[in-house]
Write a protein that holds these residues in place. Structure first.
Motif, PDB file in Angstrom:
ATOM      1  N   ASN A 126     -16.852 -18.002   1.205  1.00 58.99           N
ATOM      2  CA  ASN A 126     -18.175 -18.625   1.307  1.00 58.99           C
ATOM      3  C   ASN A 126     -18.771 -18.953  -0.067  1.00 58.99           C
ATOM      4  OD1 ASN A 126     -18.356 -15.863   0.824  1.00 58.99           O
ATOM      5  ND2 ASN A 126     -19.504 -15.398   2.691  1.00 58.99           N
ATOM      6  N   TYR A 127     -18.484 -18.115  -1.068  1.00 58.41           N
ATOM      7  CA  TYR A 127     -19.001 -18.373  -2.417  1.00 58.41           C
ATOM      8  C   TYR A 127     -18.684 -19.795  -2.862  1.00 58.41           C
ATOM      9  CZ  TYR A 127     -18.724 -13.185  -3.081  1.00 58.41           C
ATOM     10  OH  TYR A 127     -18.829 -11.829  -2.989  1.00 58.41           O
ATOM     11  N   GLU A 128     -17.429 -20.205  -2.610  1.00 59.78           N
ATOM     12  CA  GLU A 128     -16.982 -21.496  -3.123  1.00 59.78           C
ATOM     13  C   GLU A 128     -17.629 -22.647  -2.358  1.00 59.78           C
ATOM     14  OE1 GLU A 128     -12.814 -23.310  -4.879  1.00 59.78           O
ATOM     15  OE2 GLU A 128     -12.738 -22.262  -2.972  1.00 59.78           O
ATOM     16  N   VAL A 149     -27.029 -10.819 -19.155  1.00 60.90           N
ATOM     17  CA  VAL A 149     -25.952 -11.813 -19.230  1.00 60.90           C
ATOM     18  C   VAL A 149     -24.642 -11.039 -19.107  1.00 60.90           C
ATOM     19  CG1 VAL A 149     -24.817 -13.588 -20.594  1.00 60.90           C
ATOM     20  CG2 VAL A 149     -27.306 -13.352 -20.689  1.00 60.90           C
ATOM     21  N   MET A 150     -23.902 -11.266 -18.021  1.00 61.17           N
ATOM     22  CA  MET A 150     -22.748 -10.419 -17.709  1.00 61.17           C
ATOM     23  C   MET A 150     -21.449 -10.899 -18.338  1.00 61.17           C
ATOM     24  SD  MET A 150     -23.460  -9.481 -13.702  1.00 61.17           S
ATOM     25  CE  MET A 150     -23.272 -11.174 -13.141  1.00 61.17           C
ATOM     26  N   GLY A 151     -21.400 -12.161 -18.771  1.00 59.61           N
ATOM     27  CA  GLY A 151     -20.127 -12.725 -19.208  1.00 59.61           C
ATOM     28  C   GLY A 151     -19.803 -12.447 -20.662  1.00 59.61           C
ATOM     29  N   GLY A 155     -27.550 -20.154  -9.046  1.00 64.79           N
ATOM     30  CA  GLY A 155     -27.908 -19.403  -7.837  1.00 64.79           C
ATOM     31  C   GLY A 155     -26.950 -19.688  -6.701  1.00 64.79           C
ATOM     32  N   TYR A 156     -25.630 -19.619  -7.013  1.00 64.12           N
ATOM     33  CA  TYR A 156     -24.579 -19.872  -6.020  1.00 64.12           C
ATOM     34  C   TYR A 156     -24.841 -21.203  -5.296  1.00 64.12           C
ATOM     35  CZ  TYR A 156     -23.086 -14.935  -6.566  1.00 64.12           C
ATOM     36  OH  TYR A 156     -22.654 -13.730  -7.064  1.00 64.12           O
ATOM     37  N   GLY A 157     -25.350 -22.169  -6.084  1.00 62.30           N
ATOM     38  CA  GLY A 157     -25.602 -23.510  -5.542  1.00 62.30           C
ATOM     39  C   GLY A 157     -26.984 -23.696  -4.939  1.00 62.30           C
ATOM     40  N   ASN A 203     -21.166  -4.735  -6.459  1.00 63.36           N
ATOM     41  CA  ASN A 203     -21.499  -6.094  -6.034  1.00 63.36           C
ATOM     42  C   ASN A 203     -22.027  -6.013  -4.600  1.00 63.36           C
ATOM     43  OD1 ASN A 203     -19.181  -5.456  -4.652  1.00 63.36           O
ATOM     44  ND2 ASN A 203     -17.926  -7.075  -5.532  1.00 63.36           N
ATOM     45  N   SER A 204     -22.196  -7.151  -3.941  1.00 60.09           N
ATOM     46  CA  SER A 204     -22.778  -7.130  -2.590  1.00 60.09           C
ATOM     47  C   SER A 204     -21.930  -6.307  -1.625  1.00 60.09           C
ATOM     48  CB  SER A 204     -22.898  -8.553  -2.041  1.00 60.09           C
ATOM     49  OG  SER A 204     -23.777  -9.323  -2.816  1.00 60.09           O
ATOM     50  N   ALA A 205     -20.633  -6.533  -1.646  1.00 56.91           N
ATOM     51  CA  ALA A 205     -19.764  -5.854  -0.680  1.00 56.91           C
ATOM     52  C   ALA A 205     -19.836  -4.343  -0.852  1.00 56.91           C
ATOM     53  CB  ALA A 205     -18.318  -6.339  -0.832  1.00 56.91           C
ATOM     54  N   VAL A 255     -27.971 -14.527 -10.091  1.00 64.65           N
ATOM     55  CA  VAL A 255     -28.316 -15.940  -9.871  1.00 64.65           C
ATOM     56  C   VAL A 255     -27.472 -16.877 -10.750  1.00 64.65           C
ATOM     57  CG1 VAL A 255     -30.649 -15.398  -9.042  1.00 64.65           C
ATOM     58  CG2 VAL A 255     -30.288 -15.815 -11.483  1.00 64.65           C
ATOM     59  N   LYS A 256     -26.258 -16.426 -11.068  1.00 67.70           N
ATOM     60  CA  LYS A 256     -25.329 -17.272 -11.843  1.00 67.70           C
ATOM     61  C   LYS A 256     -24.919 -18.495 -11.019  1.00 67.70           C
ATOM     62  CE  LYS A 256     -21.514 -14.353 -10.254  1.00 67.70           C
ATOM     63  NZ  LYS A 256     -20.585 -13.258 -10.624  1.00 67.70           N
ATOM     64  N   ALA A 257     -24.226 -19.419 -11.709  1.00 67.29           N
ATOM     65  CA  ALA A 257     -23.726 -20.639 -11.046  1.00 67.29           C
ATOM     66  C   ALA A 257     -24.837 -21.306 -10.236  1.00 67.29           C
ATOM     67  CB  ALA A 257     -22.502 -20.334 -10.164  1.00 67.29           C
ATOM     68  N   VAL A 279     -27.734  -1.833  -8.184  1.00 63.67           N
ATOM     69  CA  VAL A 279     -26.672  -2.643  -7.576  1.00 63.67           C
ATOM     70  C   VAL A 279     -26.860  -4.090  -8.018  1.00 63.67           C
ATOM     71  CG1 VAL A 279     -26.406  -1.090  -5.605  1.00 63.67           C
ATOM     72  CG2 VAL A 279     -27.997  -3.026  -5.435  1.00 63.67           C
ATOM     73  N   ARG A 280     -25.739  -4.795  -8.175  1.00 64.41           N
ATOM     74  CA  ARG A 280     -25.794  -6.195  -8.620  1.00 64.41           C
ATOM     75  C   ARG A 280     -25.346  -7.092  -7.465  1.00 64.41           C
ATOM     76  NH1 ARG A 280     -22.345  -3.825 -12.628  1.00 64.41           N
ATOM     77  NH2 ARG A 280     -20.700  -5.110 -11.734  1.00 64.41           N
ATOM     78  N   CYS A 281     -26.317  -7.602  -6.708  1.00 60.63           N
ATOM     79  CA  CYS A 281     -25.976  -8.388  -5.523  1.00 60.63           C
ATOM     80  C   CYS A 281     -26.150  -9.879  -5.780  1.00 60.63           C
ATOM     81  CB  CYS A 281     -26.853  -7.989  -4.344  1.00 60.63           C
ATOM     82  SG  CYS A 281     -26.561  -6.316  -3.775  1.00 60.63           S
ATOM     83  N   GLY A 282     -25.118 -10.629  -5.456  1.00 60.24           N
ATOM     84  CA  GLY A 282     -25.177 -12.081  -5.512  1.00 60.24           C
ATOM     85  C   GLY A 282     -25.105 -12.653  -4.106  1.00 60.24           C
ATOM     86  N   ILE A 283     -23.892 -12.763  -3.594  1.00 64.87           N
ATOM     87  CA  ILE A 283     -23.664 -13.487  -2.338  1.00 64.87           C
ATOM     88  C   ILE A 283     -24.628 -13.063  -1.220  1.00 64.87           C
ATOM     89  CG2 ILE A 283     -21.863 -11.913  -1.446  1.00 64.87           C
ATOM     90  CD1 ILE A 283     -21.546 -15.714  -1.342  1.00 64.87           C
ATOM     91  N   ALA A 284     -24.910 -11.774  -1.116  1.00 63.85           N
ATOM     92  CA  ALA A 284     -25.731 -11.290   0.004  1.00 63.85           C
ATOM     93  C   ALA A 284     -27.185 -11.730  -0.107  1.00 63.85           C
ATOM     94  CB  ALA A 284     -25.647  -9.764   0.099  1.00 63.85           C
ATOM     95  N   THR A 324     -19.378  -1.217 -14.566  1.00 66.85           N
ATOM     96  CA  THR A 324     -18.013  -1.603 -14.225  1.00 66.85           C
ATOM     97  C   THR A 324     -18.105  -2.608 -13.092  1.00 66.85           C
ATOM     98  OG1 THR A 324     -15.765  -0.777 -13.851  1.00 66.85           O
ATOM     99  CG2 THR A 324     -17.507   0.191 -12.499  1.00 66.85           C
ATOM    100  N   HIS A 325     -16.976  -3.157 -12.685  1.00 69.57           N
ATOM    101  CA  HIS A 325     -16.978  -4.182 -11.635  1.00 69.57           C
ATOM    102  C   HIS A 325     -15.776  -3.938 -10.724  1.00 69.57           C
ATOM    103  CE1 HIS A 325     -18.225  -7.854  -9.766  1.00 69.57           C
ATOM    104  NE2 HIS A 325     -17.263  -8.621 -10.232  1.00 69.57           N
ATOM    105  N   PHE A 326     -15.997  -4.077  -9.409  1.00 65.68           N
ATOM    106  CA  PHE A 326     -14.960  -3.727  -8.432  1.00 65.68           C
ATOM    107  C   PHE A 326     -14.074  -4.917  -8.068  1.00 65.68           C
ATOM    108  CE2 PHE A 326     -18.411  -0.632  -7.165  1.00 65.68           C
ATOM    109  CZ  PHE A 326     -17.818   0.448  -7.790  1.00 65.68           C
TER     110      PHE A 326
HETATM  111  C1  LIG Z   1     -20.866 -12.248  -9.716  1.00 67.52           C
HETATM  112  C2  LIG Z   1     -20.963 -10.817 -10.080  1.00 67.52           C
HETATM  113  C3  LIG Z   1     -21.641  -9.917  -9.243  1.00 67.52           C
HETATM  114  C4  LIG Z   1     -22.169 -10.315  -7.879  1.00 67.52           C
HETATM  115  O1  LIG Z   1     -21.109 -10.351  -6.934  1.00 67.52           O
HETATM  116  P1  LIG Z   1     -21.360 -10.674  -5.376  1.00 67.52           P
HETATM  117  O2  LIG Z   1     -20.046 -10.443  -4.758  1.00 67.52           O
HETATM  118  O3  LIG Z   1     -21.779 -12.118  -5.319  1.00 67.52           O
HETATM  119  O4  LIG Z   1     -22.426  -9.769  -4.908  1.00 67.52           O
HETATM  120  C5  LIG Z   1     -21.804  -8.620  -9.684  1.00 67.52           C
HETATM  121  N1  LIG Z   1     -21.293  -8.216 -10.869  1.00 67.52           N
HETATM  122  C6  LIG Z   1     -20.608  -9.059 -11.676  1.00 67.52           C
HETATM  123  C7  LIG Z   1     -20.057  -8.547 -12.969  1.00 67.52           C
HETATM  124  C8  LIG Z   1     -20.413 -10.367 -11.307  1.00 67.52           C
HETATM  125  O5  LIG Z   1     -19.715 -11.191 -12.101  1.00 67.52           O
END
Ligand SMILES: *Cc1c(COP(=O)(O)O)cnc(C)c1O
Length: 352
Positions: free
Chosen positions: A336-338, A79-81, A37-39, A186-188, A33-35, A201-206, A150-152
């Protein structure tokens, strides 16, 4: 009638989360739910995500974590950042878990914080590329070690080869640390690669009902949660040779009716949509004509004027017609994120 409004369907976010949780199971769902919650609004989105079965929430920054806690949102939070020293203090006050990849950073952490150690398997941003260093960070974290991550970089791209390579690198490393929950997708990756789901799993956009693969969220049974609506504030007969907007980028070639819709780039309707978008006005698909300005756009209603006050939909579905954030993104050469992150604070959010 508000000049511009973002309507957010929290039921859609809840159902999207339930769907993603079911797809990912037995892996757990972390809703990102960063940014804001994607707006969509971070706090309402977070509540809806938890109602839909999200076991964890994640944000990018310490202040985003603080905003959730200030609103009374409880439960596991990551907090991922990257965190500068003052930001780390804010993050720690929220009781959130943090991400680490350097021993010196871990040494600066208090006893009670949960630490997720990040291996950079190919994104090339945060994390360490060296699995041995990552393992030393796990050892340094000791009882505080709460996760491996890790992050893809390419989960949304057609060629699956690099995603598979990142999964392999991550698998090799996490095998050294059995018992610690691992998360990567991530979502994809969640939707397309079962091998990437691990323990969470860490889903944002979906969760917001947008397609991480940039096509159509309905392909995955996801429902878009955000509508962007305005209305026709003025309607005027326009003769051949008469123009609309800055730079006269629309000049009528025939007699027509133009409608003025009081929304613009000050609201997040990007100027790149000049002469390059459609709206649903009274349920009818009509072209945006002329330059997108800060506070207004114009649409060509053709031979059929509408009443002043008629609804104008920039993102949303009416009758059989729909306009997705994905459609606007394609016109703008972005994602779409943007589009939803770009809906500005000037636009009130209404929750249903
Ligand atoms: C933003 C983010 C996600 C979510 O990505 P989506 O493509 O929106 O699902 C997952 N992991 C990390 C580290 C991120 O920064």
């Amino acid at each position: 009638m508000l000049r511009a409004l973002a309507r957010v369907d929290l039921g859609a976010i809840e159902r999207n989360c339930a769907r993603l949780a079911a797809i990912a199971a037995p892996a757990r769902l972390c809703a990102v739910v960063k940014a804001d919650g994607y707006g969509h609004g971070a706090v309402p989105a977070a509540r809806a995500a938890q109602a839909g079965g999200a076991a964890w929430l994640a944000v990018a920054t310490a202040t985003e974590a603080a905003e959730l806690r200030a609103a009374g949102i409880v439960g596991p939070l990551l907090v991922m950042g990257a965190l500068s020293p003052p930001e780390l203090d804010v993050a720690l006050e929220t009781g959130a878990d943090v991400v680490a990849w350097r021993e010196a950073f871990v040494a600066s952490l208090p006893d009670e914080v949960g630490v997720h150690v990040k291996l950079d398997t190919g994104m090339g941003r945060l994390g360490t590329r060296d699995p041995d260093e990552a393992s030393r960070v796990v050892e340094a974290a000791g009882a505080r070690a709460a996760g491996l991550m890790t992050h893809f970089a390419t989960a949304d791209e057609d060629d699956p080869a690099f995603l598979a390579e990142q999964v392999r690198r991550f698998e090799r490393w996490i095998a050294r640390h059995p018992g610690l929950p691992a998360h990567a997708a991530n979502s994809a990756a969640t939707l397309r690669e079962p091998a990437a789901r691990f323990d969470m799993v860490r889903c944002g956009i979906a969760i917001y009902g947008m397609d991480p693969l940039h096509r159509d969220p309905a392909d995955y049974g996801l429902e878009p949660a955000l509508e962007l609506v305005s209305y026709v504030a003025e309607v005027k007969r326009t003769l051949p040779g008469q123009s609309a907007g800055y730079g006269r980028r629309f000049v009528a070639e025939r007699e027509t009716w133009l409608g003025t819709v009081p929304i613009g780039y000050g609201d997040g309707v990007r100027r790149g949509l000049t002469n390059n978008a459609e709206l649903l006005v009274g349920g009818r698909r009509v072209p945006l004509v002329g330059t997108v300005s800060m506070d207004n756009i114009t649409v060509d209603l053709g031979d059929e004027p509408v009443e002043r006050g008629t609804e104008a939909v920039l993102i949303g579905a009416r009758g059989g017609e729909r306009i997705l954030a994905e459609d606007l993104a394609a016109r703008l050469g972005t994602i779409n994120y943007e589009i939803t992150c770009g809906v500005t604070a000037r636009v009130p959010r209404e929750y249903a």
